[in-house]
Write a protein that holds these residues in place. Structure first.
Motif, PDB file in Angstrom:
ATOM      1  N   PRO A 103     -42.721 -49.283 -92.618  1.00  0.00           N
ATOM      2  CA  PRO A 103     -43.032 -49.613 -93.953  1.00  0.00           C
ATOM      3  C   PRO A 103     -42.245 -49.908 -95.441  1.00  0.00           C
ATOM      4  O   PRO A 103     -41.085 -49.179 -94.773  1.00  0.00           O
ATOM      5  N   LEU A 104     -41.933 -49.875 -96.025  1.00  0.00           N
ATOM      6  CA  LEU A 104     -41.189 -50.280 -97.069  1.00  0.00           C
ATOM      7  C   LEU A 104     -41.243 -48.477 -97.606  1.00  0.00           C
ATOM      8  O   LEU A 104     -42.114 -48.097 -97.432  1.00  0.00           O
ATOM      9  N   ASP A 105     -39.995 -48.371 -98.025  1.00  0.00           N
ATOM     10  CA  ASP A 105     -40.591 -46.831 -98.829  1.00  0.00           C
ATOM     11  C   ASP A 105     -40.488 -46.472-100.104  1.00  0.00           C
ATOM     12  O   ASP A 105     -39.604 -46.636-100.949  1.00  0.00           O
ATOM     13  N   THR A 106     -41.683 -46.604-100.624  1.00  0.00           N
ATOM     14  CA  THR A 106     -42.325 -46.809-102.194  1.00  0.00           C
ATOM     15  C   THR A 106     -41.194 -45.306-102.561  1.00  0.00           C
ATOM     16  O   THR A 106     -41.370 -45.713-103.785  1.00  0.00           O
ATOM     17  N   ALA A 107     -41.636 -44.432-102.076  1.00  0.00           N
ATOM     18  CA  ALA A 107     -41.291 -42.984-102.487  1.00  0.00           C
ATOM     19  C   ALA A 107     -39.893 -43.565-103.086  1.00  0.00           C
ATOM     20  O   ALA A 107     -39.358 -42.674-104.017  1.00  0.00           O
ATOM     21  N   PHE A 108     -39.163 -43.969-102.368  1.00  0.00           N
ATOM     22  CA  PHE A 108     -37.530 -44.415-102.340  1.00  0.00           C
ATOM     23  C   PHE A 108     -37.485 -45.506-103.599  1.00  0.00           C
ATOM     24  O   PHE A 108     -37.053 -45.280-104.524  1.00  0.00           O
ATOM     25  N   LEU A 109     -38.648 -46.862-103.805  1.00  0.00           N
ATOM     26  CA  LEU A 109     -38.545 -47.533-104.778  1.00  0.00           C
ATOM     27  C   LEU A 109     -38.725 -46.425-106.194  1.00  0.00           C
ATOM     28  O   LEU A 109     -37.976 -47.540-106.725  1.00  0.00           O
ATOM     29  N   LYS A 110     -39.988 -45.863-106.358  1.00  0.00           N
ATOM     30  CA  LYS A 110     -39.838 -45.220-107.372  1.00  0.00           C
ATOM     31  C   LYS A 110     -39.386 -44.173-107.975  1.00  0.00           C
ATOM     32  O   LYS A 110     -38.273 -44.514-108.723  1.00  0.00           O
ATOM     33  N   ARG A 111     -38.316 -44.222-107.281  1.00  0.00           N
ATOM     34  CA  ARG A 111     -36.328 -42.981-107.575  1.00  0.00           C
ATOM     35  C   ARG A 111     -35.879 -44.768-107.942  1.00  0.00           C
ATOM     36  O   ARG A 111     -35.256 -44.653-109.008  1.00  0.00           O
ATOM     37  N   VAL A 112     -35.606 -45.293-107.396  1.00  0.00           N
ATOM     38  CA  VAL A 112     -34.879 -46.670-107.762  1.00  0.00           C
ATOM     39  C   VAL A 112     -35.396 -46.758-109.302  1.00  0.00           C
ATOM     40  O   VAL A 112     -34.793 -47.311-110.038  1.00  0.00           O
ATOM     41  N   LYS A 113     -36.474 -46.988-109.314  1.00  0.00           N
ATOM     42  CA  LYS A 113     -37.361 -47.546-110.703  1.00  0.00           C
ATOM     43  C   LYS A 113     -36.969 -46.331-111.747  1.00  0.00           C
ATOM     44  O   LYS A 113     -36.659 -46.975-112.814  1.00  0.00           O
ATOM     45  N   ARG A 114     -37.349 -45.018-110.957  1.00  0.00           N
ATOM     46  CA  ARG A 114     -36.582 -44.661-112.335  1.00  0.00           C
ATOM     47  C   ARG A 114     -35.049 -44.262-112.860  1.00  0.00           C
ATOM     48  O   ARG A 114     -34.472 -43.603-114.012  1.00  0.00           O
ATOM     49  N   PHE A 115     -34.294 -44.512-111.448  1.00  0.00           N
ATOM     50  CA  PHE A 115     -32.875 -44.996-111.992  1.00  0.00           C
ATOM     51  C   PHE A 115     -32.838 -46.196-112.885  1.00  0.00           C
ATOM     52  O   PHE A 115     -31.678 -45.986-114.319  1.00  0.00           O
ATOM     53  N   LEU A 116     -32.871 -46.706-112.285  1.00  0.00           N
ATOM     54  CA  LEU A 116     -33.014 -48.334-113.204  1.00  0.00           C
ATOM     55  C   LEU A 116     -33.606 -48.329-114.934  1.00  0.00           C
ATOM     56  O   LEU A 116     -33.304 -48.582-115.684  1.00  0.00           O
ATOM     57  N   ASP A 117     -34.082 -47.431-115.154  1.00  0.00           N
ATOM     58  CA  ASP A 117     -34.821 -47.467-116.134  1.00  0.00           C
ATOM     59  C   ASP A 117     -34.378 -46.833-117.144  1.00  0.00           C
ATOM     60  O   ASP A 117     -34.358 -46.793-118.385  1.00  0.00           O
ATOM     61  N   GLN A 118     -33.316 -45.261-116.744  1.00  0.00           N
ATOM     62  CA  GLN A 118     -32.636 -44.357-117.241  1.00  0.00           C
ATOM     63  C   GLN A 118     -31.543 -45.192-117.912  1.00  0.00           C
ATOM     64  O   GLN A 118     -31.040 -44.422-119.078  1.00  0.00           O
ATOM     65  N   TYR A 119     -30.952 -45.690-116.898  1.00  0.00           N
ATOM     66  CA  TYR A 119     -29.881 -46.714-117.425  1.00  0.00           C
ATOM     67  C   TYR A 119     -30.017 -47.964-117.402  1.00  0.00           C
ATOM     68  O   TYR A 119     -28.371 -49.123-118.033  1.00  0.00           O
ATOM     69  N   GLN A 120     -31.021 -48.227-118.012  1.00  0.00           N
ATOM     70  CA  GLN A 120     -31.477 -49.983-118.454  1.00  0.00           C
ATOM     71  C   GLN A 120     -30.762 -50.050-117.841  1.00  0.00           C
ATOM     72  O   GLN A 120     -29.994 -51.356-117.971  1.00  0.00           O
ATOM     73  N   ILE A 121     -30.751 -50.373-116.453  1.00  0.00           N
ATOM     74  CA  ILE A 121     -30.388 -51.632-115.245  1.00  0.00           C
ATOM     75  C   ILE A 121     -31.532 -52.184-115.416  1.00  0.00           C
ATOM     76  O   ILE A 121     -32.974 -52.099-114.394  1.00  0.00           O
ATOM     77  N   GLU A 122     -32.082 -53.805-115.863  1.00  0.00           N
ATOM     78  CA  GLU A 122     -32.696 -54.352-115.696  1.00  0.00           C
ATOM     79  C   GLU A 122     -32.601 -56.222-113.980  1.00  0.00           C
ATOM     80  O   GLU A 122     -32.947 -55.905-113.708  1.00  0.00           O
ATOM     81  N   LEU A 123     -30.977 -55.526-113.046  1.00  0.00           N
ATOM     82  CA  LEU A 123     -31.586 -56.463-112.581  1.00  0.00           C
ATOM     83  C   LEU A 123     -31.079 -55.603-111.238  1.00  0.00           C
ATOM     84  O   LEU A 123     -29.670 -54.800-111.709  1.00  0.00           O
ATOM     85  N   PHE A 124     -31.891 -55.869-109.819  1.00  0.00           N
ATOM     86  CA  PHE A 124     -31.842 -54.858-108.655  1.00  0.00           C
ATOM     87  C   PHE A 124     -31.430 -56.125-108.125  1.00  0.00           C
ATOM     88  O   PHE A 124     -32.521 -57.140-107.680  1.00  0.00           O
ATOM     89  N   THR A 125     -30.600 -55.740-106.889  1.00  0.00           N
ATOM     90  CA  THR A 125     -30.252 -56.844-105.363  1.00  0.00           C
ATOM     91  C   THR A 125     -29.906 -56.497-104.793  1.00  0.00           C
ATOM     92  O   THR A 125     -29.813 -54.808-104.346  1.00  0.00           O
ATOM     93  N   GLU A 126     -30.669 -56.592-103.493  1.00  0.00           N
ATOM     94  CA  GLU A 126     -30.799 -56.272-102.096  1.00  0.00           C
ATOM     95  C   GLU A 126     -30.350 -57.210-101.003  1.00  0.00           C
ATOM     96  O   GLU A 126     -30.403 -58.466-101.346  1.00  0.00           O
ATOM     97  N   HIS A 127     -29.798 -56.912-100.035  1.00  0.00           N
ATOM     98  CA  HIS A 127     -28.869 -57.909 -99.220  1.00  0.00           C
ATOM     99  C   HIS A 127     -30.280 -58.341 -98.532  1.00  0.00           C
ATOM    100  O   HIS A 127     -31.566 -57.776 -97.717  1.00  0.00           O
ATOM    101  N   LEU A 128     -30.317 -59.704 -97.966  1.00  0.00           N
ATOM    102  CA  LEU A 128     -31.224 -60.701 -96.726  1.00  0.00           C
ATOM    103  C   LEU A 128     -31.320 -59.923 -95.383  1.00  0.00           C
ATOM    104  O   LEU A 128     -30.138 -60.849 -94.750  1.00  0.00           O
ATOM    105  N   SER A 129     -31.992 -59.115 -95.255  1.00  0.00           N
ATOM    106  CA  SER A 129     -31.287 -58.174 -93.884  1.00  0.00           C
ATOM    107  C   SER A 129     -31.950 -56.995 -93.378  1.00  0.00           C
ATOM    108  O   SER A 129     -32.842 -57.118 -94.404  1.00  0.00           O
TER     109      SER A 129
END
Length: 280
Positions: free
Chosen positions: A73-99
């Protein structure tokens, strides 16, 4: 900063370069990219450094461990931490590997996904879930791979296009990975670039690699970009338009000044492409 407002040439943000960046960010560097796993919830001087850089340049977050192709299962807790980080530094673009990169635990490698219609549905479902949590579109990077999945109903290009369409996400096109895979799996890199959907390409990567043998090269990000990859980047600009492009250098990291000529090469190719497109 909207994802599509990125422009010019970027560089992966490495701690080895922070001391120089504290006093001056070279004009040649238009944006930075970082792995959120390496910077989230950091305090002290490193946090102050990142805050200062984010105030001066756009930042892209390029994830390493989301495991979009896996079955755990996707690590939703991790994703929520990532979202807080992106919001904190006004990062609009998140990319990941197709793997995929994990099962019961993290495997510390990026492994290929079978090119099947079932895999398209599986990955797209996980991408949509991640986009909902992040409240941002994800851009997927075409990954390098060294073993062709034993089950394949689609070629790599059609598989990527199908995932992008089904998930309604964007493409982070790694030109070096196209070159690496083209050598290792014996296909035409120009035809691969031609097949990528222009409207979904957000930005590009270039990097160096290691020649293991004439028919095997390894995507290391540990050496300068070679001329055939620069030529493929120029071709990409010619057929897909000038796109923001980032230089990756993750190993054998030299002083920042030694990387600036490669950054300038990106800018020179972009300028040349802009002139050709304007003339046309």
């Amino acid at each position: 900063m909207h994802a599509l407002s990125l422009h010019g040439a970027g560089l992966g943000l490495r701690r080895e370069h922070l001391s120089g960046l504290r006093t001056d960010i070279p004009n040649a560097i238009d944006f930075f990219e970082l792995a959120p796993e390496n910077w989230m919830e950091m305090g002290g001087r490193r946090r102050r450094d990142l805050e200062a850089i984010a105030a001066q340049r756009p930042i892209v977050a390029h994830g390493l461990s989301l495991n979009l192709g896996g079955f755990a299962p996707l690590d939703t807790a991790f994703l929520k931490r990532v979202k807080r980080f992106l919001d904190q530094y006004q990062i609009e673009l998140f990319t990941e590997h197709l793997s995929w990169c994990g099962d019961d635990g993290h495997l510390y490698d990026l492994l290929p996904i079978p090119f099947t219609s079932d895999a398209v549905q599986h990955v797209a479902t996980r991408i949509r879930q991640a986009q909902n949590i992040l409240e941002r579109r994800i851009a997927l990077e075409n990954a390098s791979y060294y073993v062709t999945p034993s089950i394949a109903e689609l070629n790599e290009q059609d598989f990527i296009r199908a995932v992008l369409d089904e998930a309604d996400c964007d493409l982070h096109l790694d030109v070096n990975n196209v070159y690496v895979n083209a050598i290792n799996h014996r296909y035409d890199p120009h035809a691969f670039i031609d097949a990528m959907p222009s409207a979904r390409i957000v930005y590009l990567h270039v990097a160096g690699h290691y020649h293991e043998a004439d028919d095997l090269i390894i995507d290391t990000h540990g050496a300068p970009v070679i001329d055939p990859v620069w030529s493929l980047l120029a071709y990409t600009y010619a057929c897909k338009g000038k796109r923001p492009t980032l230089l990756e250098r993750d190993f054998n990291i030299p002083p920042l000044a030694d990387l600036l000529p490669e950054i300038e090469t990106i800018r020179r190719l972009q300028s040349r492409a802009a002139k050709v497109n304007h003339a046309a």
